[in-house]
Design an enzyme around this catalytic site. Structure first.
Site, PDB file in Angstrom:
ATOM      1  N   SER A 135       0.823  -1.200   0.000  1.00  0.00           N
ATOM      2  CA  SER A 135       0.000   0.000   0.000  1.00  0.00           C
ATOM      3  C   SER A 135       0.867   1.263   0.000  1.00  0.00           C
ATOM      4  O   SER A 135       1.675   1.453  -0.899  1.00  0.00           O
ATOM      5  CB  SER A 135      -0.951  -0.042   1.198  1.00  0.00           C
ATOM      6  OG  SER A 135      -2.035   0.836   1.017  1.00  0.00           O
TER       7      SER A 135
ATOM      8  N   ASP B  48      -5.563  -3.783  -2.841  1.00  0.00           N
ATOM      9  CA  ASP B  48      -4.605  -3.435  -1.783  1.00  0.00           C
ATOM     10  C   ASP B  48      -4.034  -4.663  -1.068  1.00  0.00           C
ATOM     11  O   ASP B  48      -4.773  -5.490  -0.547  1.00  0.00           O
ATOM     12  CB  ASP B  48      -5.331  -2.541  -0.763  1.00  0.00           C
ATOM     13  CG  ASP B  48      -4.376  -1.853   0.201  1.00  0.00           C
ATOM     14  OD1 ASP B  48      -3.314  -2.419   0.510  1.00  0.00           O
ATOM     15  OD2 ASP B  48      -4.715  -0.748   0.642  1.00  0.00           O
TER      16      ASP B  48
END
Length: 301
Positions: free
Chosen positions: A43, A158
């Site tokens: 991320s 993600d």
């Protein structure tokens, strides 16, 4: 330090705006000439790590972070019909590409890996080939917020969904020493950088793994967080809080793969609040400075 030193892997966790602290850590590691043989990020950790691995210097990265505000974030937001997500992500992808200079993984100065998750199979995707931009864009694709990224037959989201602190991936990539920067620690933790535990092998941890069950943890932390505020949290705040809580517990399981854990005190930073960038970078620097003596000790053997 010895010439035949161990191979060092730097692991940068997820954490939204808290990830600006990674810049402070990188500044200190550079200043102290700590070698980095590979970077693995999830991320925001993939975003910071990928840009750094692509040769942008830390001063430029810091300047971008310090100038980031809500107006600029909105300029990078291209709202879409909410079928799979709120934001299309093309603008942020173009922005990332300008920062990594359209580099592929073969072009980076430091070997780099970004962590994502295949939403179709539910399996972790370790991205080390192709364009760095695509990999970062996939790794930051928070479900519901950003649309997923298609790569071959995979639909990537993600990486923090299953691996917010990919210290295990750094080990798989051949790192002998893993320095993990964990932004997902508990707000109640006072000792951010403890001494070497007697029972561990070259491991410095930031806290004990809780014995409570996950539902109890989520409930108690959520209530505590809500009580701190005088007004009820918004739907978006609750969603981001839920993501944060989930990632904290997942990161605990990965601490065992780290040789050393640096945990900046960034618990009070909201997920998308970059307004305190200067303060967050400083917190990263402070945490890294405390870790330097132990890092050098580990590298010297």
């Amino acid at each position: 330090m010895k010439q035949n030193r161990p191979k060092v892997g730097l692991v940068l966790s997820g954490g939204g705006a808290k990830g600006v602290a990674h810049l402070g850590v990188l500044k200190v590691l550079e200043k102290e000439n700590i070698p980095i043989d590979m970077i693995v990020g999830t991320s925001i950790g993939a975003l910071i790590g990928g840009i750094y691995a692509s040769e942008m210097n830390i001063e430029e990265m810091e300047k971008i972070a310090l100038n980031m505000n809500w107006k600029q974030l909105l300029r990078l937001t291209d709202l879409t019909k909410p079928t799979t997500a709120l934001v299309n992500g093309q603008k942020i992808e173009n922005f990332i590409n300008s920062l990594v200079n359209n580099k592929t993984f073969d072009d980076t100065r430091i070997p780099f890996a970004a962590i994502a998750v295949d939403a179709i199979s539910g399996k972790e995707a370790i991205l080390t080939r192709g364009h760095v931009t695509d990999a970062i864009r996939a790794s930051i694709s928070t479900p519901v917020v950003f649309s997923p990224v298609k790569r071959g037959n995979k639909l990537l989201i993600d990486g923090g969904v299953i691996n917010p602190l990919p210290a295990d991936v750094a080990r798989k990539m051949g790192a002998d020493v893993v320095i993990a920067v964990n932004l997902l620690t508990e707000a109640s933790t006072k000792n951010r950088f403890s001494h070497l535990p007697e029972t561990s092998n070259r491991k410095i941890v930031t806290k004990e793994v809780t014995k409570k069950g996950f539902p109890e943890i989520v409930y108690s932390r959520m209530i505590t967080s809500v009580k701190k505020r005088f007004r009820p949290p918004t739907v978006f705040q609750l969603a981001m809080r839920a993501v944060d809580l989930m990632q904290r517990e997942l990161s605990e399981a990965k601490l065992k793969y780290a040789s050393l854990v640096i945990a900046p005190q960034v618990e009070d930073v909201s997920y998308y609040d970059f307004s305190k960038a200067k303060e967050i970078i400083t917190l990263g620097e402070r945490a890294a400075e405390k870790a330097i003596p132990d890092i050098k000790k580990i590298l010297e053997g």
